[in-house]
Design a protein around this motif. Sequence first.
Motif, PDB file in Angstrom:
ATOM      1  N   LYS A   1       0.779  -1.248   0.000  1.00 51.61           N
ATOM      2  CA  LYS A   1       0.000   0.000   0.000  1.00 51.61           C
ATOM      3  C   LYS A   1       0.809   1.295   0.000  1.00 51.61           C
ATOM      4  O   LYS A   1       0.240   2.361  -0.208  1.00 51.61           O
ATOM      5  CB  LYS A   1      -0.903   0.019   1.240  1.00 51.61           C
ATOM      6  N   LEU A   2       2.096   1.229   0.286  1.00 53.99           N
ATOM      7  CA  LEU A   2       2.853   2.482   0.410  1.00 53.99           C
ATOM      8  C   LEU A   2       3.090   3.080  -0.966  1.00 53.99           C
ATOM      9  O   LEU A   2       3.863   2.551  -1.772  1.00 53.99           O
ATOM     10  CB  LEU A   2       4.189   2.209   1.126  1.00 53.99           C
ATOM     11  N   ARG A   3       2.435   4.153  -1.243  1.00 60.10           N
ATOM     12  CA  ARG A   3       2.561   4.775  -2.561  1.00 60.10           C
ATOM     13  C   ARG A   3       2.200   6.247  -2.446  1.00 60.10           C
ATOM     14  O   ARG A   3       1.096   6.585  -2.055  1.00 60.10           O
ATOM     15  CB  ARG A   3       1.606   4.056  -3.529  1.00 60.10           C
ATOM     16  N   ARG A   4       3.142   7.104  -2.738  1.00 57.40           N
ATOM     17  CA  ARG A   4       2.870   8.549  -2.750  1.00 57.40           C
ATOM     18  C   ARG A   4       2.581   8.943  -4.190  1.00 57.40           C
ATOM     19  O   ARG A   4       3.239   8.419  -5.105  1.00 57.40           O
ATOM     20  CB  ARG A   4       4.102   9.292  -2.231  1.00 57.40           C
ATOM     21  N   PRO A   5       1.602   9.811  -4.404  1.00 61.40           N
ATOM     22  CA  PRO A   5       1.278  10.202  -5.776  1.00 61.40           C
ATOM     23  C   PRO A   5       2.523  10.688  -6.524  1.00 61.40           C
ATOM     24  O   PRO A   5       3.292  11.493  -6.001  1.00 61.40           O
ATOM     25  CB  PRO A   5       0.271  11.340  -5.603  1.00 61.40           C
ATOM     26  N   GLY A   6       2.721  10.152  -7.726  1.00 57.39           N
ATOM     27  CA  GLY A   6       3.854  10.571  -8.550  1.00 57.39           C
ATOM     28  C   GLY A   6       5.149   9.855  -8.221  1.00 57.39           C
ATOM     29  O   GLY A   6       6.184  10.130  -8.823  1.00 57.39           O
TER      30      GLY A   6
ATOM     31  N   LYS B   1       6.188   2.751  -6.306  1.00 59.61           N
ATOM     32  CA  LYS B   1       6.036   2.041  -5.030  1.00 59.61           C
ATOM     33  C   LYS B   1       7.371   1.371  -4.666  1.00 59.61           C
ATOM     34  O   LYS B   1       8.257   1.229  -5.512  1.00 59.61           O
ATOM     35  CB  LYS B   1       4.915   1.024  -5.127  1.00 59.61           C
ATOM     36  N   PRO B   2       7.522   0.961  -3.410  1.00 60.98           N
ATOM     37  CA  PRO B   2       8.800   0.350  -3.019  1.00 60.98           C
ATOM     38  C   PRO B   2       9.095  -0.914  -3.832  1.00 60.98           C
ATOM     39  O   PRO B   2       8.188  -1.692  -4.137  1.00 60.98           O
ATOM     40  CB  PRO B   2       8.586  -0.008  -1.546  1.00 60.98           C
ATOM     41  N   TYR B   3      10.366  -1.069  -4.130  1.00 63.97           N
ATOM     42  CA  TYR B   3      10.823  -2.252  -4.845  1.00 63.97           C
ATOM     43  C   TYR B   3      11.413  -3.253  -3.841  1.00 63.97           C
ATOM     44  O   TYR B   3      11.359  -4.455  -4.018  1.00 63.97           O
ATOM     45  CB  TYR B   3      11.858  -1.779  -5.871  1.00 63.97           C
TER      46      TYR B   3
ATOM     47  N   GLN C   1       6.919   4.508  10.908  1.00 60.87           N
ATOM     48  CA  GLN C   1       7.483   5.849  10.733  1.00 60.87           C
ATOM     49  C   GLN C   1       8.792   5.809   9.947  1.00 60.87           C
ATOM     50  O   GLN C   1       9.026   6.624   9.051  1.00 60.87           O
ATOM     51  CB  GLN C   1       7.727   6.498  12.093  1.00 60.87           C
ATOM     52  N   LEU C   2       9.644   4.840  10.292  1.00 61.11           N
ATOM     53  CA  LEU C   2      10.937   4.739   9.600  1.00 61.11           C
ATOM     54  C   LEU C   2      10.734   4.402   8.127  1.00 61.11           C
ATOM     55  O   LEU C   2      11.444   4.910   7.253  1.00 61.11           O
ATOM     56  CB  LEU C   2      11.822   3.676  10.255  1.00 61.11           C
ATOM     57  N   THR C   3       9.770   3.522   7.841  1.00 65.00           N
ATOM     58  CA  THR C   3       9.512   3.134   6.449  1.00 65.00           C
ATOM     59  C   THR C   3       9.066   4.347   5.649  1.00 65.00           C
ATOM     60  O   THR C   3       9.508   4.552   4.508  1.00 65.00           O
ATOM     61  CB  THR C   3       8.412   2.047   6.396  1.00 65.00           C
ATOM     62  N   ASP C   4       8.211   5.146   6.246  1.00 64.86           N
ATOM     63  CA  ASP C   4       7.729   6.332   5.529  1.00 64.86           C
ATOM     64  C   ASP C   4       8.881   7.282   5.238  1.00 64.86           C
ATOM     65  O   ASP C   4       9.014   7.818   4.133  1.00 64.86           O
ATOM     66  CB  ASP C   4       6.633   7.020   6.361  1.00 64.86           C
ATOM     67  N   ARG C   5       9.740   7.463   6.254  1.00 63.15           N
ATOM     68  CA  ARG C   5      10.893   8.359   6.053  1.00 63.15           C
ATOM     69  C   ARG C   5      11.855   7.785   5.025  1.00 63.15           C
ATOM     70  O   ARG C   5      12.394   8.502   4.182  1.00 63.15           O
ATOM     71  CB  ARG C   5      11.611   8.593   7.383  1.00 63.15           C
TER      72      ARG C   5
ATOM     73  N   VAL D   1       2.323   8.481   4.673  1.00 66.97           N
ATOM     74  CA  VAL D   1       1.328   8.099   3.669  1.00 66.97           C
ATOM     75  C   VAL D   1       0.286   7.164   4.283  1.00 66.97           C
ATOM     76  O   VAL D   1      -0.914   7.372   4.137  1.00 66.97           O
ATOM     77  CB  VAL D   1       2.017   7.372   2.484  1.00 66.97           C
ATOM     78  N   LEU D   2       0.753   6.154   4.987  1.00 64.63           N
ATOM     79  CA  LEU D   2      -0.172   5.167   5.552  1.00 64.63           C
ATOM     80  C   LEU D   2      -0.579   5.578   6.962  1.00 64.63           C
ATOM     81  O   LEU D   2       0.188   6.249   7.660  1.00 64.63           O
ATOM     82  CB  LEU D   2       0.505   3.795   5.602  1.00 64.63           C
ATOM     83  N   PRO D   3      -1.745   5.144   7.396  1.00 62.36           N
ATOM     84  CA  PRO D   3      -2.132   5.438   8.790  1.00 62.36           C
ATOM     85  C   PRO D   3      -1.312   4.585   9.751  1.00 62.36           C
ATOM     86  O   PRO D   3      -0.721   3.581   9.348  1.00 62.36           O
ATOM     87  CB  PRO D   3      -3.610   5.033   8.827  1.00 62.36           C
ATOM     88  N   PRO D   4      -1.290   4.966  11.036  1.00 62.68           N
ATOM     89  CA  PRO D   4      -0.527   4.147  11.991  1.00 62.68           C
ATOM     90  C   PRO D   4      -1.038   2.704  11.971  1.00 62.68           C
ATOM     91  O   PRO D   4      -2.245   2.477  11.814  1.00 62.68           O
ATOM     92  CB  PRO D   4      -0.836   4.793  13.345  1.00 62.68           C
TER      93      PRO D   4
END
Lengths: 553, 562
Positions: free
Chosen positions: A41-46, A49-51, A133-137, B553-556
């Motif tokens: 699900k981690l996908r920022r517009p533009g 996605k993670p490889y 949090q770390l994954t998002d960063r 991007v994702l919720p907690p």
Amino acid sequence: MKKWTLLLGIILATVAVQAASLPNNIYMKAMKDEIKRSMAKLRRPGVEKPYFIAYKLEQLTWGEEAVASFGAPYSTTVRDSQLNAYAWVDIGNAQKDSMGFAHAAYYAPYAYRPRSGTNLPKSYDGIRHTLWQLTDRAYTFAAETYQQKQAYERSKQTDKKDSLPDVIPAKQVNYVEEINPLPVYDANHMRKWVKEQSVRGKEYPFIEQFTVSVSPVQKDSYYLNSKDGFYQKSIAAVQVEWQAQIRNRDGFKRKYGRTLWLPDFSSENKALAATYTDGFLEDLQAFNTAVKGESYIGPVLLMPEAAGRFIYEELVQNFQNLKGLASDGEAVDTTMGKFSIEGQRVMAPGITVWDEPLRREANGIPLGGFTPVDDEGVAAQTLKLVEQGRVVDLPRTTRPLDDKKPSNGHALITHQSMPRERLSNVWVEPAEPLAWDDLVSTFLDRCRELDLEYGYVLHQWPGPYNENLPVWERVYLDGTSEFVYGLKIDGLTTRSLRDILAAGDSPVISHIDMPGEVGLPAQNVDTPALLIEEMELITVDGKPDKEPFVKKP
Amino acid sequence: MKKYLCLLPFIVTSFVAYAQQNCDIESQQPVQLLSAELKRSIKALKRQKPPIYYVAYTYNEYERGEIDVQDQGVSYRGIHNNRILQVQARAGSTRMDNTRTLKKDRTYYALRAGEMPEIEGDGKAFIMAVWRQTQLAAEEAQQDFNRVRADAQTASDRTDDSPDFVFPPKETFCLEEPALTFDLDALEKLLLAASSLTHDKAFVLDSSFSFSYVTGYQYFVDSVGTRLKMPQRLARLMYSVEGKTADGSKLVRSQTYDVLEQAQLPDETQLLADVTQSIAELQALTQAPEAEPVTVPAILKNKAMAVFVHEVLGHRVEGHRQKEDSFGKTFTDKVGQQVVSPLLSIVDDATLASFNQIPLRGFYYYDDEGVKARPVILVKDGILQGFLMSSSPIKGFSKSNGHGRGDEGKRPVARMGNTRVIASETVPYEQLEQQLLTEIKRQNKPYGFIIEDLSGGFTLTETNYPQTFKLTPTLVYRIYPDGQKEVVRGADMVGTPLVSFNEIMAAADDYDVFNGSCGAESGWVPVSGIAPSVLLRKLEIEKTGKAESKPPVLPPPSTGGK
């Protein structure tokens, strides 16, 4: 025989590496669930996605420590374990991805750090929350880097036909060992021992500070990536440290420290540690009576502990970070090793060097470099790095060097770097080891040939990361000797590796402690004494320190 | 009448604080050993060139415990026993010594501090460590003095050429109190229960729940002859919940509870209710409109007012800031002049141990230079009376008034303790809100503000910068002329001290305590502020800066986003 035993060990370890299933504990479960969610699900517009996503958790547990100075105990801490996390995300694909690049805004190696968190709560929710949090960063960082890297590559001429893929995928494996709690030692017993050892400092009037400490510590590691590579391992040890400050008879203040890692604090190991106290006090005595040195050019005999540091600085570091980071700035990757071509002559003939990541102990001493699976999920292989003075193999990761060879399981992270080529347990094996007397004879003969009155033996390497004094012993041609202070090695280069004339037959393991590293050091060098044909020693300028204003009580 | 009632409680508390010496200072082993070593060494130290003319030892022997919880897990729990010796050595003379702030070079506020062994048997290992620390401190003091001397030869003249030091008076004091004890297992459970309230809240991006305490003694021995033993006792439970708006504004709600025994802590029901309230406030903030830059009438609620006084006035009346030319000296020449609304008096009283049963973190018996704490009237009926003084004299103020404070390993400078605002006339809080509505209408403004909570901020005191402040409220309501309230976010308070303090029109009778930690040159020191809510004729609001990055991007994961 030795080689067969070693190979058998590798086969056994390899079997274990491939057989494990993912352990059902909060660490692995939190990593698995967050990887699964983020990959889906981690996908920022533009942004792609993670490889690839990878996590590493390290849990450090300290037992109750004991510290004493001149026979009096110091306060200690009773604390629970510390859980730290590392995360990195790659976007793009195997041909072109976001890693291996350092943006100009930073000093190149600093731009290549994993996202990290310290003191995580020890709960499934807490670990997952931090990983989220770390994954998002890490994802945001990867997205920025991916753009910067693409822009950089567009600005360069590239030959598409010969261009290297960014990643050569490698088989993912796993390794799991049971993690037991850190053994509990009798704190009173340890306190009694450090008091007994440290009180001996009172016998030496020139010692101004003398501290002995014993600290049990355990490091548990958990790793999982999105391609199902994982490992779980643990290593426990007892750290014994000696720290002192003296003022020698010429008035120079000097600090000196030594560390010994033991598998436990059994009676046998206590007795071993006590011999280190003897040696430490002898070293201090030698510093006190040492004479001021004079400049010297000639043979130097490195005792095993000094040789271990020498091999680390001149050889190990040059076998690491072999694939340079591309960068859009002027910054130079100063951590990049120089020994990156097979066949390159790097050492004197007659020396073989191995990296043995599958070893977890040497003569009963635990090795923090034990690495069954690397931080890309690839089975670590024992490597013969140098034979007959030439490079015969290189540590490799999934990010290929120019020769496009696949990974051999040597991608390791540190708190300062995402996975890069790194060694763990380095073994130096001379083809013709000399007994001690023969080694000394060879050393003194060489001095005679050069018409020198004496040569130097270096007992302790002056480490850049500790305050160790170099311990020099001047040995005259008739075999008499005296300790010397105020000398340092000048202009040391990898040339000295090619100047090794002879080696001893009694190797000693050196744990290479690094700043910021907690627990058993992850890199070790096992080497006998080495005779270097020529080194340049210069005097360290300086005047004696002031006498104390008030006499020592 | 009300004014006297307000003052009475702390006169009584002050009396209690000094009436209970209950031990013999000369029989305290650390004092005996430190005194003996100082006696043995001081003559030799004074003979050095430059001379070490004053030495003080601060020996802290305390236990520090801590539990940190996040996301229903313990991230840290530990107990550390500390034995720290800090040595203040002064080289040169009282006229000019090593502590002088340099004009052309960097000034270091670090003090030699090191761990000490336990005192066992004859204490020889302890004495050895004292001797070694003293030698190092003396050498450092001499080096610093040489830098001071070089600086003085080429730097411009000092506006205030007062001496660098005045010897503190000789004091003896010995007080023992029971050690603080807490059931850490029960507290861990309590924190975990509170932490569970954040579990399924998507807008709570971060949270922390912690408890920490310090219990032990501080010993002070100096070459003047002062010998002190004082209890060190602090305990605090705190939590914070944090979020971020979609456009990157960071939001925080937090709460602290300062206590001296477990029974004073909120029980589980109360704590969970407070956390629930904070989470609700955070949620409201995530949906709140952003404040616009504006100047309107406002109420500063009591705790926010305490922080406001601390930041905007308190730091500017610290003695050393009147002396050093690098500071703006807003108040230096204003003694005897009106500097704040005549409605207000401001006292810094470190002898006040508690207020309304709330322990005050800024309470102490003697400061970190061995000078007895005492109430210091800073402002009386709006008129500036004096400054907070350490042992560094300034023009017109030649002695310390017991406010030389510093963190472990930091040289003390003048700092606040318990800064108390007293209003000569007060009204019930509800009436203050009515006065705000009247003022909004009178000024024909569309709304006013109620600053409910303030996390802190900064005030520029250096002469190179404008003498302004910027404070960061964490909970702000916009109040409309009809009395309706609306929570807003992203509002920073800005202004200049002389103007802002004269905008205070009225005060309420709802005195409350802000307990905090204040960081400055001499490190972090525990402080308290006591203040009523006040009505400001006008307050300037500007937008808060946003965080660099958007929310994740994702919720907690705890919200079920698998």
